[in-house]
Design a protein around this motif. Structure first.
Motif, PDB file in Angstrom:
ATOM      1  N   VAL A  76     -39.054  41.401   3.763  1.00  0.00           N
ATOM      2  CA  VAL A  76     -39.755  40.400   2.951  1.00  0.00           C
ATOM      3  C   VAL A  76     -40.972  39.874   3.698  1.00  0.00           C
ATOM      4  N   ILE A  77     -40.811  39.599   4.979  1.00  0.00           N
ATOM      5  CA  ILE A  77     -41.912  39.055   5.772  1.00  0.00           C
ATOM      6  C   ILE A  77     -43.035  40.084   5.907  1.00  0.00           C
ATOM      7  N   GLU A  80     -44.685  40.202   2.402  1.00  0.00           N
ATOM      8  CA  GLU A  80     -45.417  38.956   2.146  1.00  0.00           C
ATOM      9  C   GLU A  80     -46.684  38.907   2.989  1.00  0.00           C
ATOM     10  N   SER A  83     -49.407  41.152   1.568  1.00  0.00           N
ATOM     11  CA  SER A  83     -50.013  40.729   0.299  1.00  0.00           C
ATOM     12  C   SER A  83     -50.728  39.373   0.393  1.00  0.00           C
ATOM     13  N   ARG A  84     -50.551  38.659   1.491  1.00  0.00           N
ATOM     14  CA  ARG A  84     -51.151  37.336   1.637  1.00  0.00           C
ATOM     15  C   ARG A  84     -52.642  37.446   1.947  1.00  0.00           C
ATOM     16  N   PRO A  91     -47.014  31.111   4.763  1.00  0.00           N
ATOM     17  CA  PRO A  91     -46.369  32.153   3.960  1.00  0.00           C
ATOM     18  C   PRO A  91     -45.881  31.624   2.615  1.00  0.00           C
ATOM     19  N   GLU A  92     -45.975  32.464   1.598  1.00  0.00           N
ATOM     20  CA  GLU A  92     -45.471  32.150   0.270  1.00  0.00           C
ATOM     21  C   GLU A  92     -44.641  33.342  -0.205  1.00  0.00           C
ATOM     22  N   VAL A  93     -43.340  33.236  -0.069  1.00  0.00           N
ATOM     23  CA  VAL A  93     -42.457  34.339  -0.437  1.00  0.00           C
ATOM     24  C   VAL A  93     -42.101  34.183  -1.910  1.00  0.00           C
ATOM     25  N   THR A  94     -42.575  35.113  -2.709  1.00  0.00           N
ATOM     26  CA  THR A  94     -42.343  35.073  -4.153  1.00  0.00           C
ATOM     27  C   THR A  94     -41.160  35.967  -4.517  1.00  0.00           C
ATOM     28  N   ALA A  97     -42.088  39.561  -4.060  1.00  0.00           N
ATOM     29  CA  ALA A  97     -42.004  40.050  -2.678  1.00  0.00           C
ATOM     30  C   ALA A  97     -40.569  40.386  -2.305  1.00  0.00           C
TER      31      ALA A  97
END
Length: 172
Positions: A76-77, A80, A83-84, A91-94, A97
Motif C-alpha cells: 500500500v505504501i 500510495e 501515485s502521490r 500520505p493519503e491512502v485511499t 490504493a
C-alpha cells in the motif's frame, strides 16, 4: 529518505480460543490487527472460523496473518507513494490504493500449477527452436548454390516462422 512502512501487530487473548470438542463445531476466534506507524495507529478486528483450532494453531495463524498484513502495508505504501503528487507531503491512502495493493500482492503470491509450468517449458522450447532455426537459416542464406541447400534453407525459414508465430499468438 524512505518512508517507514509501519508494522502490523496481531493480538488476541488465549481465553478467546474456545475449547473444542471432537465434534465438527467451528471455532470462532477474534483476532485484532493493530497497525502502528509514526503518526497513526489502527486496530482491525476480524473473526476467524476454523474447525479444530488449537492454541498453538491460533498462534501460528496469527503470525501468518501478521506477515500477510505487513506485506499488504508495504505494498500500500509503495502504491500510495507512486501515485502521490510531488507537492503533497502527507500520505493519503485511499480505498483504490488498498485495492491495487491487494491485487498486486495476490498476483505475486499466486504460484503456477503444474500444467502452467509444463506449458511454459514447452513455450520456452519452441522459442529456442525458433531462435536456432533463424540463426541457421541466416547462415544458410549465404550458401544457396545447390538444390538441397535451398530446400534446407526453406525448411528452416518456415520452421522459424511457425515457432515465432506460435509464440506471438500465445502472448496475445
Amino acid at each position: 529518505m524512505a518512508e517507514d512502512p509501519g508494522r502490523a501487530f496481531v493480538t488476541g487473548e488465549a481465553s478467546e480460543v474456545p475449547e473444542l470438542s471432537r465434534s465438527s463445531e467451528s471455532a470462532n476466534t477474534d483476532i485484532s490487527i493493530e497497525y502502528e506507524q509514526a503518526d497513526s495507529v489502527f486496530i482491525f478486528q476480524t473473526k476467524v472460523n476454523i474447525s479444530g483450532l488449537t492454541e498453538d494453531g491460533r498462534i501460528h495463524f496469527g503470525t501468518a496473518l501478521q506477515k500477510l498484513a505487513d506485506e499488504l502495508v508495504r505494498e500500500v505504501i509503495i502504491i500510495e507513494g507512486d501515485s502521490r503528487p510531488h507537492d503533497v507531503s502527507k500520505p493519503e491512502v485511499t480505498a483504490s490504493a488498498v485495492s491495487q495493493a491487494f491485487k498486486a500482492l495476490s498476483e505475486r503470491r499466486r504460484t503456477p500449477n503444474q500444467s502452467q509450468n509444463q506449458r511454459s517449458r514447452i513455450e520456452l522450447s519452441i522459442q529456442l527452436i525458433g531462435m536456432a532455426t533463424l540463426l541457421f537459416a541466416g547462415v544458410m542464406g549465404s550458401y544457396l548454390e545447390e538444390k538441397w541447400q535451398v530446400s534446407l534453407f526453406s525448411i528452416l525459414a518456415v520452421l522459424a516462422l511457425i515457432c515465432n508465430g506460435y509464440t506471438i499468438w500465445r502472448r496475445i
